[in-house]
Write a protein that holds these residues in place. Structure first.
Motif, PDB file in Angstrom:
ATOM      1  N   GLU A  74       0.852  -1.193   0.000  1.00  0.00           N
ATOM      2  CA  GLU A  74       0.000   0.000   0.000  1.00  0.00           C
ATOM      3  C   GLU A  74       0.888   1.244   0.000  1.00  0.00           C
ATOM      4  OE1 GLU A  74      -3.676   1.483   2.885  1.00  0.00           O
ATOM      5  OE2 GLU A  74      -2.976  -0.601   2.894  1.00  0.00           O
ATOM      6  N   ASP A  76       0.752   5.647  -0.188  1.00  0.00           N
ATOM      7  CA  ASP A  76       0.053   6.926  -0.235  1.00  0.00           C
ATOM      8  C   ASP A  76       0.768   7.858  -1.204  1.00  0.00           C
ATOM      9  OD1 ASP A  76      -1.761   6.074   1.714  1.00  0.00           O
ATOM     10  OD2 ASP A  76      -0.468   6.751   3.344  1.00  0.00           O
ATOM     11  N   LYS A  86      -1.945   9.772  -7.234  1.00  0.00           N
ATOM     12  CA  LYS A  86      -3.133   9.073  -6.749  1.00  0.00           C
ATOM     13  C   LYS A  86      -3.075   9.043  -5.234  1.00  0.00           C
ATOM     14  CE  LYS A  86      -5.535   4.598  -7.116  1.00  0.00           C
ATOM     15  NZ  LYS A  86      -6.865   5.195  -7.231  1.00  0.00           N
ATOM     16  N   LYS A  88      -4.252   7.121  -2.878  1.00  0.00           N
ATOM     17  CA  LYS A  88      -3.844   5.840  -2.294  1.00  0.00           C
ATOM     18  C   LYS A  88      -3.821   4.787  -3.391  1.00  0.00           C
ATOM     19  CE  LYS A  88      -5.274   4.444   1.733  1.00  0.00           C
ATOM     20  NZ  LYS A  88      -3.959   4.220   2.405  1.00  0.00           N
ATOM     21  N   ALA A  89      -2.752   4.018  -3.439  1.00  0.00           N
ATOM     22  CA  ALA A  89      -2.648   2.908  -4.384  1.00  0.00           C
ATOM     23  C   ALA A  89      -2.343   1.633  -3.620  1.00  0.00           C
ATOM     24  CB  ALA A  89      -1.558   3.172  -5.415  1.00  0.00           C
ATOM     25  N   MET A  90      -2.880   0.529  -4.118  1.00  0.00           N
ATOM     26  CA  MET A  90      -2.555  -0.798  -3.622  1.00  0.00           C
ATOM     27  C   MET A  90      -1.866  -1.547  -4.742  1.00  0.00           C
ATOM     28  SD  MET A  90      -5.943  -1.659  -1.336  1.00  0.00           S
ATOM     29  CE  MET A  90      -6.236  -0.721   0.169  1.00  0.00           C
ATOM     30  N   THR A  96       1.102  -1.528  -9.943  1.00  0.00           N
ATOM     31  CA  THR A  96      -0.328  -1.331  -9.788  1.00  0.00           C
ATOM     32  C   THR A  96      -1.063  -1.578 -11.089  1.00  0.00           C
ATOM     33  OG1 THR A  96      -2.006   0.163  -8.911  1.00  0.00           O
ATOM     34  CG2 THR A  96      -0.397   1.130 -10.366  1.00  0.00           C
ATOM     35  N   GLN A 178     -10.958  -2.149  -3.624  1.00  0.00           N
ATOM     36  CA  GLN A 178      -9.525  -2.328  -3.819  1.00  0.00           C
ATOM     37  C   GLN A 178      -9.170  -2.395  -5.308  1.00  0.00           C
ATOM     38  OE1 GLN A 178      -8.382  -5.746  -1.478  1.00  0.00           O
ATOM     39  NE2 GLN A 178      -8.726  -4.702   0.464  1.00  0.00           N
ATOM     40  N   ASN A 181      -8.215   0.935  -6.241  1.00  0.00           N
ATOM     41  CA  ASN A 181      -6.893   1.288  -5.730  1.00  0.00           C
ATOM     42  C   ASN A 181      -5.772   0.527  -6.425  1.00  0.00           C
ATOM     43  OD1 ASN A 181      -7.782   3.224  -3.930  1.00  0.00           O
ATOM     44  ND2 ASN A 181      -8.011   1.788  -2.226  1.00  0.00           N
ATOM     45  N   SER A 213      -8.838   8.409  -3.419  1.00  0.00           N
ATOM     46  CA  SER A 213      -8.902   7.074  -2.826  1.00  0.00           C
ATOM     47  C   SER A 213     -10.299   6.509  -3.015  1.00  0.00           C
ATOM     48  CB  SER A 213      -8.561   7.122  -1.334  1.00  0.00           C
ATOM     49  OG  SER A 213      -9.629   7.673  -0.587  1.00  0.00           O
ATOM     50  N   ALA A 214     -10.381   5.199  -3.124  1.00  0.00           N
ATOM     51  CA  ALA A 214     -11.671   4.557  -3.340  1.00  0.00           C
ATOM     52  C   ALA A 214     -12.626   4.834  -2.191  1.00  0.00           C
ATOM     53  CB  ALA A 214     -11.464   3.053  -3.507  1.00  0.00           C
ATOM     54  N   ASP A 597     -16.426  -0.626   3.034  1.00  0.00           N
ATOM     55  CA  ASP A 597     -15.330  -0.960   2.128  1.00  0.00           C
ATOM     56  C   ASP A 597     -15.046  -2.452   2.249  1.00  0.00           C
ATOM     57  OD1 ASP A 597     -13.174  -1.128   0.507  1.00  0.00           O
ATOM     58  OD2 ASP A 597     -11.840   0.068   1.734  1.00  0.00           O
TER      59      ASP A 597
END
Length: 603
Positions: A74, A76, A86, A88-90, A96, A178, A181, A213-214, A597
């Motif tokens: 994860e 930020d 972005k 927040k990315a996962m 990604t 997710q 993200n 963020s989602a 979520d």
């Protein structure tokens, strides 16, 4: 550099139709024995298996097991592929979205995928979209249905399944937010094809991309007082960009680059179009070129040629493209419905580049003509090569075999919820449906929206009705479904004069197709309209049927079909779900993971 790498992979693919474009972690890469699949005869695969083989009854056994490891993390303030930040990315293996690489298999391979959840607080599960998972419901990857969530901070699970189908698909977290993200990727399963071709270009995922963020986006989607489309509660936001093969330019300023697909002049190429979006559906066209469709989802079809294709969320098309035009660069364009009812983007002209070898690196100059505006509905001219028929006499359209989709606002929370037959689906993460089955307990909570299919039923036929102006891309796990019919999509469902279509059917069901209807695992339920689907009840388990718009899935637009429940403990070891459930139950009480979520709403 990304373009150069992709071009190199394409060149390798031309040498062997079964070469893994992204190498498995296991060192050996083998191909089926006695391979007869050649550029001049793609219909053949190996002895005894070809394009006419029904993979529901017969699958090759390569004896090959391919292994992958997905480590989730994860970040930020992630700088995305278009140069924009972005929130927040996962990430999967530090990448990604579609940049995570492709799972590549041969028809009949087995795959073992270890998911390591190093997210900070989110549990997760992973779904292998469109994979039948015959007698293997425990590996379908649906939190609260087939498993407990994989806990964060190092939780692991190994998913194992057989590649019973071939074609193109994708994988994704089944915590739907997710996906927004970044937790998605592509699947390519080599097998026969209905047309000859020279070069396999691999996959071209085309997906929406959001800078926020989602969680924050979903909070607004969930707020009936502030919808993204005025007067339409629950309406989704426009995406900030559209990515092709994981990249695009920044539509508002400098940054990023166009994806390029390289053609060899005079050759026929296979390209696999995938829509792994959160919400956006769109029409794809190529300036100066037509596309010949050879498969939709995992279903080989009689080849037909078209100038454009509409892709709803979760859908795939395998197409061939002839490099018969002058050596040059050509735009691959994405266009949206002007109403905004089935997705929109802040990028007014999403595009990639189809580039002939020798054309240089300049951008195309001919923008072409946009295709006819999409009505947010599937094309219907697909004829499956392997014929399957549905007994016409089974159709009754009675209340017991109908599903009504409606929108509601909870008076207590003032949140938007989608309902199916009056109930918004919620699941118990700590006790998935398969645990109820393991304990021979048929008292499923009402809010889990379970529908038990009678054991003596060979086919299920369902009428699905939509009471809202938003079309829904509906996906069924564990099966291809047969599309017996649907209503015509309205020109502008957001018009104040738009009204629901009343479903009427003659006693002989003459308006439906039973002999060899189109088949796929994702299709569109039209705005204010209806859809009739059928599927064979031959796969024991709890199978989710849901809208694939991530926001709607998290708002409860799902049901569970419980199929051959008594056979579930006989065909799979339900004890395999317990170690992960024990790990999640140890984690969850001290670490409440809140709100909606979930991908599937949590009780």
């Amino acid at each position: 550099m990304r373009v150069q790498i992709f071009a190199a992979l394409v060149a390798q693919a031309a040498l062997s139709p079964c070469l893994a474009l992204i190498a498995p972690s296991k060192s050996e890469v083998s191909t089926p024995a006695a391979l007869c699949n050649t550029p001049s005869n793609r219909a053949c695969w190996i002895s005894g298996f070809d394009i006419n083989t029904d993979w529901e009854t017969s699958v090759p056994n390569t004896g090959v097991t391919r292994t992958y490891t997905f480590t989730l993390s994860e970040v930020d303030k992630y700088v995305g592929p278009d140069g924009q930040v972005k929130e927040k990315a996962m990430l999967i293996n530090s990448q990604t979205q579609v940049l995570t690489g492709w799972i590549v298999l041969d028809w009949g391979d087995r795959i073992n995928i270890t998911v390591v959840n190093d997210l900070r607080a989110n549990g997760t599960s992973f779904h292998w979209h469109g994979i039948r998972q015959l007698n293997n419901n425990i590996n379908d990857g649906v939190n609260g249905v087939t498993e407990c969530p994989i806990p964060p901070n190092g939780g692991t699970k190994i998913y194992s399944f057989l590649a019973t189908q071939y074609g193109s698909s994708w994988y994704h977290s089944h915590y739907a937010l997710q996906i927004a993200n970044g937790l998605t990727g592509s699947i390519l399963i080599n097998g026969p094809a209905s047309l000859p071709y020279d070069i396999d270009l691999g996959v071209l995922p085309i997906s929406d991309w959001y800078y926020g963020s989602a969680d924050n986006i979903f909070a607004r989607v969930n707020d009936p007082a502030k919808p993204f489309i005025p007067g339409v509660p629950g309406s989704p936001p426009p995406s900030d960009n559209i990515l092709f093969n994981g990249t695009n330019i920044n539509p508002t300023g400098p940054g990023g680059s166009y994806a390029r697909i390289l053609l060899t002049p005079g050759k026929r190429h296979r390209l696999r179009l995938i829509n792994p979006s959160v919400d956006n559906t769109f029409t794809v066209s190529i300036v100066g070129h037509s596309m010949t469709v050879i498969a939709n989802d995992f279903v080989p079809v009689d080849a037909f040629t078209t100038s454009h294709l509409y892709l709803s969320v979760g859908q795939r098309y395998d197409v061939t493209i002839d490099a018969s035009q002058p050596v040059d660069n050509y735009w691959i364009n994405v266009t949206f419905s002007g109403t905004g009812a089935c997705g929109s983007s802040k990028n007014p002209h999403p595009a990639a580049i189809l580039s002939y070898a020798g054309a240089g690196s300049t951008n195309p100059t001919n923008t072409g003509r946009p295709p006819p505006e999409s009505l947010c509905a599937d094309q219907t001219d697909f004829v499956p090569i392997v014929t399957r028929a549905v007994p016409k006499e089974l159709f009754t359209a009675a209340p017991s075999d109908s599903l009504a989709v409606t929108l509601d606002v909870d008076s207590k929370s003032s949140n938007v919820f989608w309902k199916v037959n009056g109930s918004s689906m919620e699941v118990i993460w700590e006790k998935p449906t398969l645990e109820f089955i393991a304990q021979n307990n048929n008292s499923y909570p009402a809010n889990e929206n379970t529908i038990t299919i009678p054991d003596n039923s060979n086919y299920s036929i369902w009428l699905v009705e939509n009471g809202s102006p938003i079309p829904h891309p509906m996906h069924l796990h564990g099966h291809d479904f047969m599309i017996l019919g649907r209503s015509v999509a309205p020109t502008n469902p957001l018009s104040p004069s738009a009204t629901p279509v009343v479903f009427e059917i003659a006693t002989d069901a003459s308006s439906l197709e039973f002999d060899n209807p189109p088949r796929r695992d994702a299709t569109v339920l039209p705005s204010f309209g209806w859809l009739v689907i059928a599927f064979q009840n031959d796969n024991p388990g709890a199978w989710l049927f849901h809208c694939h718009i991530a926001w709607h899935l998290s708002q409860g637009l799902s049901v569970q079909f419980l199929e051959q429940v008594n056979k579930v403990p006989q065909v799979m070891d339900l004890n395999e779900i317990e170690p992960n459930c024990d790990a999640w139950r140890s984690y969850a009480p001290a670490n409440p993971f809140g709100g909606l979520d979930s991908g599937l709403r949590r009780i």
